[in-house]
Write a protein that holds these residues in place. Structure first.
Motif, PDB file in Angstrom:
ATOM      1  N   ASN A 387      56.109  40.180  58.145  1.00  0.00           N
ATOM      2  CA  ASN A 387      55.504  39.195  57.168  1.00  0.00           C
ATOM      3  C   ASN A 387      55.358  39.740  55.865  1.00  0.00           C
ATOM      4  N   ILE A 388      55.376  41.155  55.679  1.00  0.00           N
ATOM      5  CA  ILE A 388      55.348  41.839  54.317  1.00  0.00           C
ATOM      6  C   ILE A 388      56.516  40.989  53.436  1.00  0.00           C
ATOM      7  N   ARG A 389      57.643  40.158  53.827  1.00  0.00           N
ATOM      8  CA  ARG A 389      58.671  39.606  53.169  1.00  0.00           C
ATOM      9  C   ARG A 389      58.046  38.598  52.177  1.00  0.00           C
ATOM     10  N   LEU A 396      58.216  44.677  47.279  1.00  0.00           N
ATOM     11  CA  LEU A 396      58.523  44.801  48.640  1.00  0.00           C
ATOM     12  C   LEU A 396      58.246  46.472  49.152  1.00  0.00           C
ATOM     13  N   GLU A 397      58.970  47.281  48.445  1.00  0.00           N
ATOM     14  CA  GLU A 397      58.821  48.392  48.693  1.00  0.00           C
ATOM     15  C   GLU A 397      57.278  49.231  48.800  1.00  0.00           C
ATOM     16  N   VAL A 398      56.628  48.996  47.854  1.00  0.00           N
ATOM     17  CA  VAL A 398      55.327  49.403  47.770  1.00  0.00           C
ATOM     18  C   VAL A 398      54.249  48.771  49.088  1.00  0.00           C
ATOM     19  N   ASN A 399      54.452  47.562  49.112  1.00  0.00           N
ATOM     20  CA  ASN A 399      53.855  46.880  50.266  1.00  0.00           C
ATOM     21  C   ASN A 399      53.897  47.333  51.605  1.00  0.00           C
ATOM     22  N   LEU A 458      45.752  40.075  47.548  1.00  0.00           N
ATOM     23  CA  LEU A 458      46.326  39.440  48.821  1.00  0.00           C
ATOM     24  C   LEU A 458      46.562  40.795  49.772  1.00  0.00           C
ATOM     25  N   MET A 459      47.264  41.706  49.306  1.00  0.00           N
ATOM     26  CA  MET A 459      47.426  42.811  50.246  1.00  0.00           C
ATOM     27  C   MET A 459      46.038  43.415  50.809  1.00  0.00           C
TER      28      MET A 459
END
Length: 567
Positions: A387-389, A396-399, A458-459
């Motif tokens: 669901n990171i997408r 994207l990479e950091v998350n 959010l993260m």
């Protein structure tokens, strides 16, 4: 005659020889995580305007006249074509109008003929009427710098569900591969099963990125997952056979950490490539290195004994004793003791049947709760990563790295509960209820928080639940079989994992509910986590390090309960 576990006496609970073996087997988790999580980078969510409706063949033939390539014409006049073709829709979230790239006006091509045949900067063109019929677009042009499976296979709008379908086939391959590996291990040694999985994974993994047909892509992706499952299932059998006691508990629990290490490496690896097919090559070829490490990975001495390969088992035990400086523990009658242990293994009573799991004090409660908990946590564990997408393609990479680091933290928390708490199940359940409750806050973040700060908030909110889920999955992985007696451990492990893997097939489609709202998948997984937390609170088992060591048990009472941990 007293039955003696001579293998356990010589190898000991843990030593330098086991450390080398375990670390090398851990490496098989890295390519496995790459194949699981690569969908994050091979199918990034398209940005606004990166795709739009492709004209029909009839209008292409009519307007190109053999002199101009229609696709070039459209891309050169992209903004005009989009305004002519696509309607606007009102977003419920912010009441703003945005272009609807999935649908077109039914009379759009008539207007396009007028506009492009008489195109000049001074020529007025007619906007399609607002009451024109709106119909779905059949095919699209993609205007993205990154070549993904979305651009190559047109996986947008109504076909977006096919992104989740590719992940479904990967998970189906993991389930199938585990079952195949378990049956192969009845006849083929674990080391050979590992080698076969590695060779086949290199071949299938490269083909997954080279085929130009969606059906073939999901077929080879499924086969690649089968191969990955064979690698680490066989590897688990080896390290669970050569370790015991508390070290074995730690090793089993930390096996998942190398999955997270692989997820951390993946964004950096993917950043070097601008095509999804190259990513598949990049995650397939490193397995060649693993093949060379097999020379330092021993076969399972217990498997060899069971299959009358006494001499090979003897060589492995002597090597382990020398490497661990335990030569003095090798008895003079080693051959005789190994022969006797082989006889004892074959004369051991048959494993308990599945129905026996449901007999005994608290058996029904424990089995119902642990099966449901497994299915919930394995779905939410992988679902939250995929669901990171939805958070932000720009981050994207950091998350992805942050999510993997949270998994590592969660596993260590789970390990601490396993080793030091008599109420690990209760604390695990409370942690998940709290973490999932925090995850609901994504709906009420003030709109005044924007940009990078909003993504960070959010993260932070979401990753609390990620840590909690990872800690509980570590406990389930390590301690599920503590809920049953020794003779039921093997069937308990098999039952819970197969059940969980079947439900895992739904994880990609939980993420697909994003079409109903950006935070619908996270809300669904948070709700599942709360239910899972309540289920784990209903479980109880003795403190993990108070259970007897395997090396002190006769062979028939020390089954390989962990071989099936990750089918």
């Amino acid at each position: 005659m007293e039955k003696i576990d001579i293998i356990g006496r010589i190898t000991g609970q843990f030593g330098r020889w086991q450390l080398r073996t375990v670390l090398l087997i851990y490496l098989t988790k890295i390519p496995s995580s790459w194949f699981m999580a690569c969908i994050i980078f091979t199918a990034p969510a398209p940005r606004h305007g990166e795709f739009f409706c492709k004209p029909s063949d009839s209008i292409v033939d009519q307007l190109s006249n053999g002199t101009t390539h229609w696709e070039h014409m459209i891309k050169a006049n992209k903004s005009d074509w989009i305004r002519i073709t696509h309607p606007f829709k009102e977003e419920a979230s912010d009441k703003e109008f945005n272009i609807d790239f999935c649908n077109v006006y039914s009379d759009a091509e008539d207007h396009a003929r007028i506009y492009f045949h008489n195109h000049s900067h001074q020529h007025p063109w007619d906007m399609p009427k607002r009451n024109s019929t709106i119909i779905p677009c059949d095919s699209f042009l993609h205007h993205s710098e990154y070549k993904s499976i979305i651009t190559d296979y047109d996986l947008v709008c109504s076909r977006d569900i096919l992104v989740a379908t590719t992940q479904f086939f990967h998970l189906f391959g993991v389930l199938t591969g585990g079952l195949v590996a378990v049956n192969l291990l009845k006849f083929i040694s674990p080391k050979r099963v590992m080698l076969f999985g590695m060779l086949a994974q290199i071949f299938c993994g490269n083909l997954t990125g080279q085929v130009n047909n969606y059906g073939l892509h999901v077929f080879f992706r499924c086969l690649s997952a089968v191969c990955c499952a064979q690698m680490y299932t066989a590897g688990q059998m080896i390290f669970s056979d050569i370790t015991s006691g508390k070290p074995r508990t730690v090793i089993i629990c930390l096996f998942e950490q190398f999955w997270s290490v692989g997820v951390i490496i993946l964004p950096g690896l993917a950043s070097f490539f601008s095509s999804w097919s190259h990513i598949y090559m990049a995650i397939s070829l490193p397995t060649v290195f693993l093949i060379f490490t097999l020379r330092w990975i021993p076969n399972s001495p217990r498997w060899l004994i069971e299959h009358d390969r006494i001499e090979e088992a003897k060589e492995i035990l002597i090597e382990s004793a020398q490497f661990n400086r335990r030569d003095h523990l090798i008895p003079r009658n080693l051959d005789e003791l190994l022969q006797q242990q082989a006889v004892d293994v074959k004369s051991a009573p048959s494993p308990a049947g599945w129905w026996t799991l449901w007999r005994g004090e608290k058996a029904v409660r424990h089995m119902v709760c642990v099966h449901l908990a497994w299915s919930i946590y394995i779905v939410t564990y992988y679902g939250m990563l995929l669901n990171i997408r939805t958070f932000s393609r720009d981050h994207l990479e950091v998350n992805t790295v942050i999510a993997a680091l949270c998994e590592i933290v969660g596993v260590f928390i789970g390990l601490m509960l396993i080793l030091h708490s008599e109420k690990k199940w209760m604390w695990s359940g409370i942690f998940n209820v709290v973490g999932a409750s925090v995850a609901y806050l994504v709906w009420i973040i003030p709109k005044s928080i924007t940009g990078d700060a909003r993504i960070a908030v959010l993260m932070a909110i979401s990753m609390v639940s990620k840590v909690a889920i990872s800690s509980t999955l570590a406990i389930l992985t390590t301690c599920t079989t503590e809920l049953v007696r020794d003779e039921k451990k093997k069937i308990c492990a098999f039952s819970t994992i197969v059940w969980a893997r079947i439900w895992l097939l739904t994880a990609p489609f939980v993420g697909a509910t994003v079409v109903f709202g950006r935070w619908v998948p996270q809300t669904a997984m948070a709700t599942l986590s709360i239910i899972g937390g309540l289920l784990t609170m209903a479980l109880s088992s003795p403190k993990t390090d108070s259970t007897p060591n395997r090396s002190n048990l006769p062979p028939e009472l020390s089954p390989d309960v962990w071989t099936l941990r990750k089918l």
